[in-house]
Scaffold this motif. Sequence first.
Motif, PDB file in Angstrom:
ATOM      1  N   LYS A  24       0.829  -1.202   0.000  1.00  0.00           N
ATOM      2  CA  LYS A  24       0.000   0.000   0.000  1.00  0.00           C
ATOM      3  C   LYS A  24       0.864   1.253   0.000  1.00  0.00           C
ATOM      4  N   THR A  25       1.929   1.234   0.810  1.00  0.00           N
ATOM      5  CA  THR A  25       2.836   2.384   0.862  1.00  0.00           C
ATOM      6  C   THR A  25       3.498   2.611  -0.489  1.00  0.00           C
ATOM      7  N   TRP A  26       3.946   1.528  -1.113  1.00  0.00           N
ATOM      8  CA  TRP A  26       4.604   1.629  -2.415  1.00  0.00           C
ATOM      9  C   TRP A  26       3.650   2.177  -3.464  1.00  0.00           C
ATOM     10  N   LEU A  27       2.411   1.694  -3.460  1.00  0.00           N
ATOM     11  CA  LEU A  27       1.429   2.175  -4.425  1.00  0.00           C
ATOM     12  C   LEU A  27       1.117   3.653  -4.196  1.00  0.00           C
ATOM     13  N   THR A  28       1.039   4.047  -2.921  1.00  0.00           N
ATOM     14  CA  THR A  28       0.743   5.441  -2.587  1.00  0.00           C
ATOM     15  C   THR A  28       1.853   6.372  -3.075  1.00  0.00           C
ATOM     16  N   ILE A  29       3.100   5.942  -2.930  1.00  0.00           N
ATOM     17  CA  ILE A  29       4.232   6.769  -3.343  1.00  0.00           C
ATOM     18  C   ILE A  29       4.428   6.736  -4.855  1.00  0.00           C
ATOM     19  N   SER A  30       4.173   5.575  -5.453  1.00  0.00           N
ATOM     20  CA  SER A  30       4.506   5.393  -6.871  1.00  0.00           C
ATOM     21  C   SER A  30       3.636   6.228  -7.811  1.00  0.00           C
TER      22      SER A  30
END
Length: 267
Positions: A24-30
């Motif tokens: 979720k964090t990666w998707l939010t940043i990406s």
Amino acid sequence: MHNKNPIETEQQEWRKLQLQKRLKTWLTISSPVFLLLIWQLSSMSGLIDARFFPPPTAILSTFYELLTNGELFQHINISLFRIFAGFLLGVIPGIIVGLCMGLYAPIRHFISPVIMALMPIPTLALLPIILIIFGIGEVSKIVTIAGSVFFPVVINTVAGVISIESIYLDVAKNYGANKKDFFLKIALPGSLPVMLEGIQMGQAIALLTIVAAEMMGAQSGIGYLIWTSYSAFLLKEMFVGLILISFFGYIFSLLLRALQRKLLPWR
């Protein structure tokens, strides 16, 4: 049949949850990084006109220049002051009026026509009247923001109070609860889930309002920076202002969500 060790099962579940959080964090940043990368490449390749859409690296350089010469801090400080002052001036009366309307039907029937008549009118459409009454100083801008925040908070607070199950109100009456108890121990906590949604909406509207208000009648602020930069065709400075508004909107949204998790842990 071999049974799994409960500790191993718990560890696997924990690792699964951690993996989901990282995803979720990666998707939010990406997503914003991907958008900025596409913007940068398109501007550099000429796919979009760099005069109107300068690359993010050029905007970042302009941001640094405005930051180091102190001009940006002045605009940020005054805008944040106006936002917070107007937000509180709209939220606090909105909650009080909403609780009164939700708890007492006569008050609700008396005030509802006024609320419903004024709510569809954009606050900025009332800006000339606000300027006539309060002048062109800070008060008019704070009142403009407060007016735009007030209505969503009132409507959601009323809806939250009305949604409280009647059994709680009946129990309170049977135990002789006074008006203060009704407000603080029943209506306020019972309406919090819906009320906080209204406050979240009010936060977004406050940012929209401050930009427009500072464009029309201010000598400083992020909205003033955006408008004057556009007028002088300094589009990198304009984009700095736009990105700042987007940034503060995201930060305020995160803070309100954190407050919501704190006040409503069961949700």
